[in-house]
Write a protein that holds these residues in place. Structure first.
Motif, PDB file in Angstrom:
ATOM      1  N   LEU A  37      81.500  68.023  -9.163  1.00 35.72           N
ATOM      2  CA  LEU A  37      81.628  66.789  -9.920  1.00 35.72           C
ATOM      3  C   LEU A  37      81.964  65.663  -8.954  1.00 35.72           C
ATOM      4  N   ILE A  38      81.138  64.617  -8.915  1.00 35.90           N
ATOM      5  CA  ILE A  38      81.443  63.496  -8.017  1.00 35.90           C
ATOM      6  C   ILE A  38      81.913  62.260  -8.773  1.00 35.90           C
ATOM      7  N   SER A  39      81.476  62.102 -10.020  1.00 34.90           N
ATOM      8  CA  SER A  39      81.918  60.965 -10.831  1.00 34.90           C
ATOM      9  C   SER A  39      81.446  61.181 -12.264  1.00 34.90           C
ATOM     10  N   THR A  40      81.845  60.263 -13.122  1.00 32.13           N
ATOM     11  CA  THR A  40      81.372  60.272 -14.503  1.00 32.13           C
ATOM     12  C   THR A  40      80.931  58.859 -14.881  1.00 32.13           C
ATOM     13  N   TYR A  41      80.135  58.786 -15.922  1.00 31.91           N
ATOM     14  CA  TYR A  41      79.692  57.482 -16.405  1.00 31.91           C
ATOM     15  C   TYR A  41      79.520  57.533 -17.923  1.00 31.91           C
ATOM     16  N   ALA A  42      79.570  56.373 -18.535  1.00 31.03           N
ATOM     17  CA  ALA A  42      79.326  56.234 -19.970  1.00 31.03           C
ATOM     18  C   ALA A  42      78.766  54.843 -20.212  1.00 31.03           C
ATOM     19  N   ARG A  43      77.997  54.715 -21.258  1.00 30.54           N
ATOM     20  CA  ARG A  43      77.481  53.414 -21.683  1.00 30.54           C
ATOM     21  C   ARG A  43      77.949  53.179 -23.116  1.00 30.54           C
ATOM     22  N   PHE A  44      78.293  51.934 -23.409  1.00 31.76           N
ATOM     23  CA  PHE A  44      78.769  51.589 -24.748  1.00 31.76           C
ATOM     24  C   PHE A  44      78.230  50.212 -25.113  1.00 31.76           C
ATOM     25  N   THR A  45      77.677  50.107 -26.313  1.00 34.31           N
ATOM     26  CA  THR A  45      77.192  48.824 -26.804  1.00 34.31           C
ATOM     27  C   THR A  45      78.148  48.351 -27.900  1.00 34.31           C
ATOM     28  N   GLY A  61      91.772  45.364 -26.216  1.00 35.38           N
ATOM     29  CA  GLY A  61      92.222  46.688 -26.661  1.00 35.38           C
ATOM     30  C   GLY A  61      91.081  47.684 -26.725  1.00 35.38           C
ATOM     31  N   ILE A  62      89.917  47.224 -27.140  1.00 35.31           N
ATOM     32  CA  ILE A  62      88.726  48.095 -27.150  1.00 35.31           C
ATOM     33  C   ILE A  62      88.369  48.461 -25.712  1.00 35.31           C
ATOM     34  N   GLN A  63      88.427  47.488 -24.802  1.00 31.89           N
ATOM     35  CA  GLN A  63      88.157  47.784 -23.390  1.00 31.89           C
ATOM     36  C   GLN A  63      89.124  48.852 -22.879  1.00 31.89           C
ATOM     37  N   ALA A  64      90.411  48.692 -23.189  1.00 30.91           N
ATOM     38  CA  ALA A  64      91.415  49.659 -22.741  1.00 30.91           C
ATOM     39  C   ALA A  64      91.153  51.036 -23.340  1.00 30.91           C
ATOM     40  N   THR A  65      90.767  51.081 -24.603  1.00 30.46           N
ATOM     41  CA  THR A  65      90.455  52.363 -25.247  1.00 30.46           C
ATOM     42  C   THR A  65      89.288  53.050 -24.549  1.00 30.46           C
ATOM     43  N   LEU A  66      88.248  52.287 -24.230  1.00 27.39           N
ATOM     44  CA  LEU A  66      87.091  52.861 -23.533  1.00 27.39           C
ATOM     45  C   LEU A  66      87.500  53.410 -22.165  1.00 27.39           C
ATOM     46  N   LEU A  67      88.278  52.646 -21.420  1.00 24.72           N
ATOM     47  CA  LEU A  67      88.742  53.092 -20.103  1.00 24.72           C
ATOM     48  C   LEU A  67      89.626  54.330 -20.224  1.00 24.72           C
ATOM     49  N   ASP A  68      90.508  54.341 -21.206  1.00 29.86           N
ATOM     50  CA  ASP A  68      91.406  55.462 -21.445  1.00 29.86           C
ATOM     51  C   ASP A  68      90.605  56.731 -21.751  1.00 29.86           C
ATOM     52  N   CYS A  69      89.734  56.653 -22.741  1.00 31.73           N
ATOM     53  CA  CYS A  69      88.949  57.823 -23.142  1.00 31.73           C
ATOM     54  C   CYS A  69      88.064  58.330 -22.015  1.00 31.73           C
ATOM     55  N   VAL A 114      78.069  47.803 -21.968  1.00 36.25           N
ATOM     56  CA  VAL A 114      78.988  47.997 -20.856  1.00 36.25           C
ATOM     57  C   VAL A 114      78.768  49.384 -20.257  1.00 36.25           C
ATOM     58  N   LEU A 115      79.067  49.479 -18.970  1.00 38.24           N
ATOM     59  CA  LEU A 115      78.975  50.730 -18.234  1.00 38.24           C
ATOM     60  C   LEU A 115      80.384  51.081 -17.768  1.00 38.24           C
ATOM     61  N   LEU A 116      80.769  52.321 -17.964  1.00 32.26           N
ATOM     62  CA  LEU A 116      82.039  52.819 -17.461  1.00 32.26           C
ATOM     63  C   LEU A 116      81.739  53.821 -16.359  1.00 32.26           C
ATOM     64  N   GLU A 117      82.483  53.734 -15.279  1.00 32.00           N
ATOM     65  CA  GLU A 117      82.352  54.682 -14.173  1.00 32.00           C
ATOM     66  C   GLU A 117      83.743  55.137 -13.779  1.00 32.00           C
ATOM     67  N   ALA A 118      83.865  56.411 -13.393  1.00 29.62           N
ATOM     68  CA  ALA A 118      85.181  56.931 -13.020  1.00 29.62           C
ATOM     69  C   ALA A 118      85.059  58.024 -11.976  1.00 29.62           C
ATOM     70  N   GLN A 119      86.132  58.140 -11.185  1.00 30.25           N
ATOM     71  CA  GLN A 119      86.248  59.192 -10.181  1.00 30.25           C
ATOM     72  C   GLN A 119      87.692  59.673 -10.152  1.00 30.25           C
ATOM     73  N   ASN A 131      90.469  56.887 -11.457  1.00 24.96           N
ATOM     74  CA  ASN A 131      90.186  55.455 -11.340  1.00 24.96           C
ATOM     75  C   ASN A 131      88.912  55.157 -12.126  1.00 24.96           C
ATOM     76  N   CYS A 132      89.012  54.182 -13.036  1.00 29.10           N
ATOM     77  CA  CYS A 132      87.887  53.813 -13.895  1.00 29.10           C
ATOM     78  C   CYS A 132      87.576  52.333 -13.741  1.00 29.10           C
ATOM     79  N   GLN A 133      86.337  52.012 -14.004  1.00 28.56           N
ATOM     80  CA  GLN A 133      85.973  50.608 -14.079  1.00 28.56           C
ATOM     81  C   GLN A 133      85.002  50.402 -15.228  1.00 28.56           C
ATOM     82  N   LEU A 134      85.093  49.222 -15.826  1.00 29.35           N
ATOM     83  CA  LEU A 134      84.211  48.811 -16.903  1.00 29.35           C
ATOM     84  C   LEU A 134      83.378  47.652 -16.364  1.00 29.35           C
TER      85      LEU A 134
END
Length: 160
Positions: A37-45, A61-69, A114-119, A131-134
């Protein structure tokens, strides 16, 4: 490819739980390289009702929820990979947020995907730091450092 959340049993989370039909329904996916596993990603509209005070921006708060999840699902996926098994197989592994530090960099327009990426930054037996970014339109709009804490399966037993 199946989403991490869809391989977990009985996930009622507002942000990412398939069992919560009123939730955001975030779907996170793993990126692998050479079987690791090198990273993860998600897309949300966002929907129009996910707005902040101004109607054209996404609520913080929605941004924080997305980053949290997304961070928690990254930790969970990583834990399964470290045990050499697919997410959702064998005894369940669960994490909860122990700490999350969010930094908002710029507003997110409500009508853009939006795109979420994490490692994973680090891990121990009981805790994983992610570490996550939106991002929106290629720009980093928010970041989060999520400390995911391993919790017992009894947390997810149905209660009457």
């Amino acid at each position: 490819m199946k989403a991490i959340q869809d391989m977990m049993a009985v996930n009622h989370c507002y942000g990412c739980g398939p069992a919560n039909k009123q939730g955001l329904q975030l779907k996170s996916y793993s990126r692998e390289e050479d079987g690791e596993l090198i990273s993860t990603y998600a897309r949300f509209t966002p929907a129009h009702y996910h707005n902040a005070g101004p109607l054209h921006f996404l609520n913080g708060g929605i941004q924080a929820t997305l980053l949290d999840c997304h961070g928690i699902c990254t930790a969970l996926s990583d834990a399964y990979y470290r045990e050499g098994r697919a997410v959702g197989t064998g005894e369940a592994i669960w994490y909860a947020t122990g700490q999350m530090d969010v930094s908002y960099k710029r507003p997110v327009e409500i009508d853009k995907e939006v795109l979420l990426e994490a490692q994973v930054e680090s891990y121990t037996e009981k805790k994983t730091v992610v570490n996550c970014q939106l991002l929106s339109e290629g720009e980093v709009c928010a970041t989060a450092r999520v400390t995911a804490v391993k919790v017992p399966n009894s947390w997810f037993e149905e209660r009457t």
